[in-house]
Design an enzyme around this catalytic site. Structure first.
Site, PDB file in Angstrom:
ATOM      1  N   ASP A   1      -1.910   2.349  -4.700  1.00  0.00           N
ATOM      2  CA  ASP A   1      -3.142   2.832  -4.090  1.00  0.00           C
ATOM      3  C   ASP A   1      -4.263   1.819  -4.318  1.00  0.00           C
ATOM      4  O   ASP A   1      -4.237   1.039  -5.282  1.00  0.00           O
ATOM      5  CB  ASP A   1      -3.555   4.182  -4.685  1.00  0.00           C
ATOM      6  CG  ASP A   1      -2.541   5.283  -4.383  1.00  0.00           C
ATOM      7  OD1 ASP A   1      -1.853   5.163  -3.345  1.00  0.00           O
ATOM      8  OD2 ASP A   1      -2.443   6.232  -5.181  1.00  0.00           O
TER       9      ASP A   1
ATOM     10  N   HIS B   1       0.813  -1.221   0.000  1.00  0.00           N
ATOM     11  CA  HIS B   1       0.000   0.000   0.000  1.00  0.00           C
ATOM     12  C   HIS B   1       0.846   1.269   0.000  1.00  0.00           C
ATOM     13  O   HIS B   1       0.321   2.374  -0.220  1.00  0.00           O
ATOM     14  CB  HIS B   1      -0.925  -0.006   1.213  1.00  0.00           C
ATOM     15  CG  HIS B   1      -2.265   0.624   0.954  1.00  0.00           C
ATOM     16  ND1 HIS B   1      -2.503   1.449  -0.134  1.00  0.00           N
ATOM     17  CD2 HIS B   1      -3.441   0.571   1.618  1.00  0.00           C
ATOM     18  CE1 HIS B   1      -3.745   1.868  -0.116  1.00  0.00           C
ATOM     19  NE2 HIS B   1      -4.349   1.348   0.940  1.00  0.00           N
TER      20      HIS B   1
END
Length: 421
Positions: free
Chosen positions: A397, A393
């Site tokens: 995204d 992450h």
């Protein structure tokens, strides 16, 4: 008589220490030149250390699981002569070629050992002087059970006796198993078995811990209709040439991946979080998570972008077999840019796979099942598969992860897109 000190040699590639995984000798043992003394493991390879001289073992240094620095004394031997010159020669001699990390794991047998209808287990013929080929862990288990491995039928590559061969032998010998009486099956059990996590299993544990500690994972699961793809796969298999391998789902998934990743360069990448640099690769080097008897390994299928379905299938078969039977080369076990992990028929509904650090993404196809699907005003039966995935992450995204999987889904559900320019 003199003393000979056998030291851990410089194995190369910047290795400063190695882990003791198996001792083959103990104090008082007489050893011959080239006899195995100890197995040590580096980051990627297990090395069988053999004695350069004849002698009697005076002492061994380092318990199983201990980390030994290069140059430290592993074994001290009593030898004929002064011993000094030979010891110096041994310290400067190059070590034996290391085996790949998977080489100490027993391969999965292609078939179960033959058992006659009567239930009697027939040992193979014993050839005098013929040493059985087996992993150290299998030899140790056999010694503990009092089994002569020359009696055990082998199903592994090149006559190798696997742990499964030993299990089958023990299960069909009078003292090796069988059905327990009812009273024993319902008896209370209170034993505790402590197992030190060493060798390849420890390397796996450390790598998984590092990946979860360093990478904030985001998981994404999507349902994919593979009805058309399965029809195409079955047709291609039914009409393939004799020299062409059988196609599984993975070659199609890899070809779809190759078509999609150019639009998502941050996903086919490796992230050096120490330097803060993302290395986005044009080449697609796919890690194939493979379960072996010794633990999880990830051989790498290189330049998937330059392979068609058939060459992908052939390379997948070769790499998986090499990982399982211990013939994978060192350079085949590293350098992947994205990894696929599949449990096949055991794939379950969904998984949350752990990213293969320092990569930023991993894909996990789950099992294919027939499900009722609503199409307009009708309900039809379709072949459906959940596609699980995890992303770093910090780099990917959530929106980009979802878009990537949706693009992959479209290519899988309409397999003609895989072959279009």
């Amino acid at each position: 008589m003199g003393r000979f000190q056998f030291r851990l040699p410089d194995i190369g590639e910047g290795v400063a220490e190695a882990e003791v995984t198996v001792w083959h000798v103990k104090p008082g043992d007489t050893v011959r030149e080239d006899q195995s003394l100890v197995d040590v493991m580096t980051d990627k390879a297990t090395v069988d250390m053999t004695s350069p001289v004849d002698g009697v073992v005076l002492s061994i240094n380092g318990e199983v699981g201990a980390m030994i620095p290069v140059g430290a004394v592993l074994v001290e031997l009593e030898v004929a002569g002064s011993g000094d010159g030979e010891a110096e020669a041994a310290r400067t001699a190059p070590p034996s070629s290391p085996e790949p990390a998977a080489s100490r794991a027993d391969p999965l047998p292609p078939v179960a050992p033959p058992v006659p209808a009567s239930g009697a287990f027939v040992p193979r013929d014993i050839t005098p002087g013929l040493a059985p080929v087996a992993a150290p862990s299998t030899r140790r288990r056999a010694r503990q059970a009092g089994i002569d491995l020359r009696n055990v039928p082998a199903t592994g590559t090149a006559g190798r006796i696997t742990s499964y061969d030993l299990d089958a032998f023990l299960a069909h010998t009078p003292d090796g198993g069988g059905t327990a009486p009812v009273a024993e099956r319902y008896a209370r059990r209170s034993g505790v078995r402590d197992t030190r996590i060493i060798g390849l299993r420890r390397r796996i544990a450390e790598k998984m811990q590092e990946a979860k500690r360093r990478i904030p994972h985001i998981a994404y699961v999507e349902e994919v209709d593979v009805t058309q793809l399965e029809a195409l796969r079955l047709d291609l298999n039914a009409n393939r040439r004799s020299d062409q391998p059988k196609l599984t789902l993975l070659p199609f998934l890899i070809r779809a991946l190759v078509r999609v990743v150019p639009d998502f360069p941050q996903i086919n990448a490796r992230y050096d979080d120490d330097q803060g640099v993302l290395h986005a690769h044009d080449a697609v080097h796919v890690g194939i998570a493979t379960q072996t008897p010794g633990g999880l390994m990830v051989p790498v299928l290189r330049h998937a972008e330059a392979r068609d379905l058939w060459t992908l299938a052939a390379e997948l078969t070769r790499l998986s077999a090499a990982a399982r039977d211990g013939t994978a080369q060192r350079d085949e076990l590293g350098g992947s840019t994205i990894t696929i992990t599949s449990l096949g028929a055991l794939g379950g509904i969904a998984t949350t796979p752990v990213i293969n650090h320092p990569e930023v993404a991993i894909l996990g196809p789950n099992k294919i099942v027939e499900r009722p699907v609503v199409e307009g005003q009708f309900i039809t039966v379709r072949k459906m598969m959940n596609l699980s995935s995890s992303f770093d992450h910090r780099i990917v995204d959530g929106y980009d992860a979802a878009l990537f999987i949706q693009r992959l889904k479209r290519s899988i559900e309409h397999p003609a897109l895989i072959f279009m320019d």
